[in-house]
Scaffold this motif. Sequence first.
Motif, short mmCIF file in Angstrom:
data_model
loop_
_atom_site.label_atom_id
_atom_site.label_comp_id
_atom_site.label_asym_id
_atom_site.label_seq_id
_atom_site.Cartn_x
_atom_site.Cartn_y
_atom_site.Cartn_z
N ASN A 180 -11.06 51.53 25.46
CA ASN A 180 -12.22 51.37 24.58
C ASN A 180 -11.80 51.62 23.14
O ASN A 180 -11.03 52.55 22.86
N ILE B 284 -14.83 47.13 24.31
CA ILE B 284 -13.79 47.11 25.35
C ILE B 284 -12.65 46.17 24.97
O ILE B 284 -12.87 45.11 24.40
N GLU C 120 -20.64 48.37 31.82
CA GLU C 120 -19.22 48.27 31.46
C GLU C 120 -18.54 47.16 32.25
O GLU C 120 -17.80 46.33 31.69
#
Length: 286
Positions: A31, A37, A61
């Motif tokens: 991250n 990301i 995520e």
Amino acid sequence: MIILASDNSKVLSKEIARLKNFKLVSYFSKNFPDGEIYIRLNENIEDNKILILTTLYPANEYIIKLLFLLERFSDKTISLVIPYLAYSRQHKEFLENELISAKLLATLIEKFNVEKLITVNVHSSEVKNFYKRINFINLSAFEEIIKFFEGKFNLVVLPDDEEDRVKEIKELSNNYGFEFFYLRKERDRYSGEIKTYLDNEVSVKNKSILLIDDMISTGNTIINAIKILKKLKANKIFVSCVHGLFLNNCYRKILRYNIVKSLVCTNSIENQFSKISLANLISQRI
Ligand code: R5P
């Protein structure tokens, strides 16, 4: 074929790669300080067909990570294995003006060159209807769970009366020769609070029970069922589910009951309780 394994599905990917004799490829991810990301594949992938395996937990995520991978391989034919398909609760408006998250996820995935999506015990089977082009395969791991506990229980209990699950356990009870019954659960659509009821007269005293659900999230559903079975003087309870989310470590609350002898889930979400592998079940459909 290549299996591109997500970093939250390493055990299952490895087992499937071994069973199918596929090459396993992974990726590195991190991250950025603001939470964005970053992903880098650990090697170059030349094949035209690729299998991406990722469970969608934690959901937000891993949906983003999945989109990264789908976009990267948009020139290839993709088979997708998503053992836990998140955002499958909301397949319709339960309350006016609710947004349909299951439809959004399907719309996103359908934008890419995915020919097949294999999932396991999707929360609402109606989610399938949002996949118009992709071959959507919803497997059930209940038989795997029954086999895992074979010989240890004489009664199966479902903590709610969801129609598909009741139907499936009924069929399994005929094939495997066990008794079963289900409880009834009501949920307050605003507060989320649940209440569980026993509607029929059942004999539970001194029985060894396999208490089984599709998922354990907050643990409230299972705990309500444990309380009822304890009151009815069951002998022991084996708690099991397909998808073990165990929010806020709720497994601790479950295991606090002496009557609970074990807590086991599948490896759709990999954790300390995921002792039942989905590798065989999924491999047969790849
Ligand atoms: C509900 O319909 C499902 O089958 C599960 O019982 C439920 O999602 C479990 O959630 P929780 O552990 O939060 O009660």
